[in-house]
Design a protein around this motif. Structure first.
Motif, PDB file in Angstrom:
ATOM      1  N   PHE A 202      -7.300  -5.203 -10.360  1.00  0.00           N
ATOM      2  CA  PHE A 202      -6.750  -4.272  -9.374  1.00  0.00           C
ATOM      3  C   PHE A 202      -5.692  -4.971  -8.513  1.00  0.00           C
ATOM      4  O   PHE A 202      -4.593  -4.446  -8.293  1.00  0.00           O
ATOM      5  N   LYS A 203      -6.020  -6.176  -8.038  1.00  0.00           N
ATOM      6  CA  LYS A 203      -5.093  -6.907  -7.171  1.00  0.00           C
ATOM      7  C   LYS A 203      -3.851  -7.351  -7.926  1.00  0.00           C
ATOM      8  O   LYS A 203      -2.736  -7.329  -7.392  1.00  0.00           O
ATOM      9  N   LYS A 204      -4.028  -7.738  -9.197  1.00  0.00           N
ATOM     10  CA  LYS A 204      -2.888  -8.177  -9.994  1.00  0.00           C
ATOM     11  C   LYS A 204      -1.887  -7.039 -10.201  1.00  0.00           C
ATOM     12  O   LYS A 204      -0.678  -7.244 -10.142  1.00  0.00           O
ATOM     13  N   ILE A 205      -2.399  -5.828 -10.407  1.00  0.00           N
ATOM     14  CA  ILE A 205      -1.531  -4.679 -10.688  1.00  0.00           C
ATOM     15  C   ILE A 205      -0.942  -4.094  -9.407  1.00  0.00           C
ATOM     16  O   ILE A 205       0.243  -3.764  -9.339  1.00  0.00           O
ATOM     17  N   ASN A 206      -1.765  -3.967  -8.362  1.00  0.00           N
ATOM     18  CA  ASN A 206      -1.320  -3.284  -7.141  1.00  0.00           C
ATOM     19  C   ASN A 206      -0.966  -4.220  -5.991  1.00  0.00           C
ATOM     20  O   ASN A 206      -0.461  -3.777  -4.960  1.00  0.00           O
ATOM     21  N   GLU A 207      -1.279  -5.516  -6.137  1.00  0.00           N
ATOM     22  CA  GLU A 207      -0.983  -6.534  -5.119  1.00  0.00           C
ATOM     23  C   GLU A 207      -1.768  -6.347  -3.829  1.00  0.00           C
ATOM     24  O   GLU A 207      -1.446  -6.949  -2.804  1.00  0.00           O
ATOM     25  N   VAL A 208      -2.774  -5.503  -3.851  1.00  0.00           N
ATOM     26  CA  VAL A 208      -3.738  -5.378  -2.752  1.00  0.00           C
ATOM     27  C   VAL A 208      -5.119  -5.247  -3.384  1.00  0.00           C
ATOM     28  O   VAL A 208      -5.247  -4.834  -4.533  1.00  0.00           O
ATOM     29  N   THR A 209      -6.161  -5.600  -2.639  1.00  0.00           N
ATOM     30  CA  THR A 209      -7.516  -5.465  -3.166  1.00  0.00           C
ATOM     31  C   THR A 209      -7.960  -4.006  -3.093  1.00  0.00           C
ATOM     32  O   THR A 209      -7.427  -3.229  -2.295  1.00  0.00           O
ATOM     33  N   PRO A 210      -8.945  -3.608  -3.925  1.00  0.00           N
ATOM     34  CA  PRO A 210      -9.448  -2.237  -3.834  1.00  0.00           C
ATOM     35  C   PRO A 210     -10.023  -1.912  -2.448  1.00  0.00           C
ATOM     36  O   PRO A 210      -9.870  -0.796  -1.961  1.00  0.00           O
ATOM     37  N   SER A 211     -10.651  -2.899  -1.803  1.00  0.00           N
ATOM     38  CA  SER A 211     -11.218  -2.669  -0.462  1.00  0.00           C
ATOM     39  C   SER A 211     -10.119  -2.338   0.542  1.00  0.00           C
ATOM     40  O   SER A 211     -10.267  -1.442   1.377  1.00  0.00           O
ATOM     41  N   TYR A 212      -9.002  -3.079   0.482  1.00  0.00           N
ATOM     42  CA  TYR A 212      -7.884  -2.822   1.393  1.00  0.00           C
ATOM     43  C   TYR A 212      -7.286  -1.442   1.129  1.00  0.00           C
ATOM     44  O   TYR A 212      -6.967  -0.691   2.070  1.00  0.00           O
ATOM     45  N   PHE A 213      -7.139  -1.104  -0.143  1.00  0.00           N
ATOM     46  CA  PHE A 213      -6.574   0.202  -0.511  1.00  0.00           C
ATOM     47  C   PHE A 213      -7.455   1.339   0.016  1.00  0.00           C
ATOM     48  O   PHE A 213      -6.971   2.312   0.602  1.00  0.00           O
ATOM     49  N   ILE A 214      -8.775   1.198  -0.157  1.00  0.00           N
ATOM     50  CA  ILE A 214      -9.723   2.234   0.292  1.00  0.00           C
ATOM     51  C   ILE A 214      -9.702   2.347   1.815  1.00  0.00           C
ATOM     52  O   ILE A 214      -9.695   3.452   2.367  1.00  0.00           O
TER      53      ILE A 214
ATOM     54  N   TYR B  24       0.835  -1.205   0.000  1.00  0.00           N
ATOM     55  CA  TYR B  24       0.000   0.000   0.000  1.00  0.00           C
ATOM     56  C   TYR B  24       0.871   1.256   0.000  1.00  0.00           C
ATOM     57  O   TYR B  24       0.640   2.203  -0.764  1.00  0.00           O
ATOM     58  N   GLN B  25       1.896   1.270   0.860  1.00  0.00           N
ATOM     59  CA  GLN B  25       2.791   2.429   0.938  1.00  0.00           C
ATOM     60  C   GLN B  25       3.544   2.642  -0.373  1.00  0.00           C
ATOM     61  O   GLN B  25       3.819   3.787  -0.754  1.00  0.00           O
ATOM     62  N   ASN B  26       3.863   1.548  -1.061  1.00  0.00           N
ATOM     63  CA  ASN B  26       4.533   1.679  -2.362  1.00  0.00           C
ATOM     64  C   ASN B  26       3.636   2.394  -3.371  1.00  0.00           C
ATOM     65  O   ASN B  26       4.106   3.214  -4.170  1.00  0.00           O
ATOM     66  N   ILE B  27       2.331   2.063  -3.331  1.00  0.00           N
ATOM     67  CA  ILE B  27       1.378   2.740  -4.233  1.00  0.00           C
ATOM     68  C   ILE B  27       1.330   4.234  -3.917  1.00  0.00           C
ATOM     69  O   ILE B  27       1.386   5.082  -4.818  1.00  0.00           O
ATOM     70  N   ILE B  28       1.223   4.559  -2.611  1.00  0.00           N
ATOM     71  CA  ILE B  28       1.146   5.960  -2.199  1.00  0.00           C
ATOM     72  C   ILE B  28       2.430   6.705  -2.565  1.00  0.00           C
ATOM     73  O   ILE B  28       2.388   7.850  -3.043  1.00  0.00           O
TER      74      ILE B  28
END
Length: 549
Positions: free
Chosen positions: A519-531, A385-389
């Motif tokens: 979403f999970k394949k690209i970011n390695e987290v689910t959209p729910s977790y990201f939100i 998640y922090q990597n995305i941010i």
């Protein structure tokens, strides 16, 4: 391609079975029929809890007077009410009792409906193999129904429901089951004592309409506008031949399908004609999702004939209705989540107590392992998640330093030194403009569509994307869509309140499941977790700002 509303159709067609006054469930006790009518009325008013209470009374009374037919009818309808209320767990539990009663009475018609309903429930739960087995079993029971017309009708209904099961999985089977459904419903006699002419025509309209939609679908390799129009005209012929009133929902769906078809053909006057017809019917039947689509297509159709005033009118109506729908969806989203959390907590507490009684040592060991695993998993997920941010912040800083022009024509890209020819350079420039245009959000996008828009051929386009983007076409489009929605979630807090289904639609996906996987394949987290983490970061930031002030 338009989704078929299978579960909705099954629930209400089954309720109507027991609404006829000339078919008493329990001749010895008319109170059973009175209670059943009361339950049907309550359910139609949207009072599902009250309907379930009355159905339970009906079951108890039927048992006490030895009326198995009444018990079966009430139990079956209780299952359907739970199904309609998305309470799949209770619906499936009750379905076992329905099965036992129906088998005991050799009621093959009820068994066909039962397995069709169970198939829909499993499909909605994502248990696709189980769903297919239930459909196949339902089909076998439909063939055993003694009355030929009823048998053909029930088989037509199951084939019809199998068609959306294969949607986005196998286009050939979508067409196969729609054609099978049409074949069976045409076998039903117009003078049938069991299946009314209106019921047959309603089904025939639905099948022909969806065949029209199938051949209209831009992503379908069999797209054929002439065949599409043929089936739409067949649906209209059936509508004209109906002696009684065809179901209003079917007519609304047909008019909307015709509205979208003629808009596609750029026959804007006919599109407007059917759009206005649909809205007149919708006023007394309240189908806001149909109305929303109708407003948007009317806005585009009026624009097509140069009537800017009417176009703006419908665009304004669309915006207001869309805002209302999104508000209602946002308010409703927390209810099922809280219910799931509550049930999970209860089950977890019970499991822990049971394990504690068996072995305290084993519990401690398992707890320690789970804590370590959870901490490690949470740490890994949070790092992702922090990597995305970090990536978003980096892009934001780079964006602030660069002077960005709103003129798409001014966008340039730095091409690799080994770019072979001028044609490739031009195509890469066009792809860069495409990436900033948000055209990748269109649901109908495919290599043929994009190649046509970029004045190239699909094969060359795919090769260029593979070589210079390092991805195949599907991953390329998925990357653009997911990056788009990630930025929306990061930059605009209101997006964090929307349902996953809305977010999927917003970035071009027809299926929430496909969106979550991408979403999970690209970011390695689910959209729910990201939100969830974005919301937590927002709360922490606000708290820090409050303390600082």
């Amino acid at each position: 391609m338009k989704q078929l509303l299978c579960l909705f159709f099954i629930v209400f067609s089954s309720f109507n079975l027991f609404n006829a006054k000339d078919k008493l469930l329990c001749p010895e006790n008319k109170e059973v029929d009175r209670l059943m009518d009361e339950a049907i009325a309550l359910n139609r008013e949207g009072k599902s809890k009250e309907a379930i209470g009355v159905l339970q009374k009906t079951i108890d009374l039927s048992k006490s007077v030895g009326c198995e037919k009444g018990e079966l009818a009430a139990t079956k309808n209780m299952m359907l009410v739970y199904s309609h209320a998305y309470d799949y767990k209770n619906a499936l539990q009750i379905s076992e009792r329905v099965k036992d009663l129906a088998l005991n009475q050799k009621n093959y018609k009820t068994l066909a409906t039962l397995y069709g309903t169970r198939a829909t429930l499993y499909d909605n739960m994502g248990l696709y193999n189980e769903s297919l087995k239930e459909y196949e079993t339902g089909l076998q029971y439909a063939k055993l129904i003694p009355d030929a017309d009823t048998s053909h009708y029930e088989m037509s209904l199951i084939y019809y429901n199998l068609s959306p099961y294969y949607q986005n999985r196998n286009d050939d089977k979508v067409l196969y089951y729609l054609e099978k459904s049409r074949e069976e419903i045409l076998k039903v006699s117009d003078n049938s004592e069991e299946i009314s002419l209106e019921k047959k025509i309603d089904m025939l309209i639905s099948v022909n309409m969806n065949l029209g939609i199938y051949y209209k679908d831009s992503q379908n390799k069999r797209k054929d506008i002439k065949l599409s129009e043929y089936y739409f005209m067949e649906a209209l012929k059936s509508l004209d031949q109906a002696k009684g009133e065809v179901d209003a929902y079917t007519r609304i769906d047909l008019y909307q399908a015709l509205q979208e078809f003629y808009k596609l053909k750029k026959d804007y006057k006919k599109s407007i004609e059917y759009g206005e017809k649909m809205l007149v019917l919708e006023k007394s039947n309240s189908m806001p999702y149909n109305r929303r689509v109708g407003y948007m297509v009317l806005a585009k159709s009026y624009l097509g004939i140069g009537d800017n005033k009417m176009s703006q009118k419908y665009l304004d109506l669309y915006s207001k209705l869309n805002d209302s729908i999104l508000t209602i969806e946002k308010e409703a989203v927390e209810v099922p989540v809280k219910k799931i959390i509550s049930e999970t907590k209860k089950n977890s507490d019970y499991t822990i107590k049971k394990i504690a009684l068996i072995s305290l040592t084993f519990l401690v060991l398992i707890t320690v392992i789970m804590v370590i695993y959870r901490k490690r998993s949470n740490k890994i997920l949070h790092n992702k998640y922090q990597n995305i941010i970090a990536k978003l912040n980096s892009e934001k800083e780079a964006s602030n330093e660069a002077k960005i022009s709103d003129d798409i024509e001014s966008i340039k890209i730095k091409l690799p030194a080994n770019t072979p020819d001028e044609t490739t350079k031009i195509l890469l420039q066009k792809l860069k403009k495409f990436e900033t245009s948000e055209k990748f959000l269109k649901k109908e996008i495919n290599t043929s569509w994009l190649a046509s828009n970029l004045n190239t051929n699909p094969k060359y386009l795919s090769e260029t994307i593979n070589t210079y983007k390092g991805k195949n076409f599907t991953n390329y489009i998925n990357g653009l869509r997911i990056d788009y929605i990630v930025r929306k979630l990061y930059n605009d807090p209101k997006y964090r309140e929307y349902k996953i289904s809305y977010l999927a639609e917003e970035c071009g996906y027809a299926s929430s499941q496909v969106f979550v996987i991408a979403f999970k394949k690209i970011n390695e987290v689910t959209p729910s977790y990201f939100i969830k983490n974005l919301k937590e970061d927002q709360v922490n930031t606000q708290s820090q700002e409050h303390l600082a002030s």
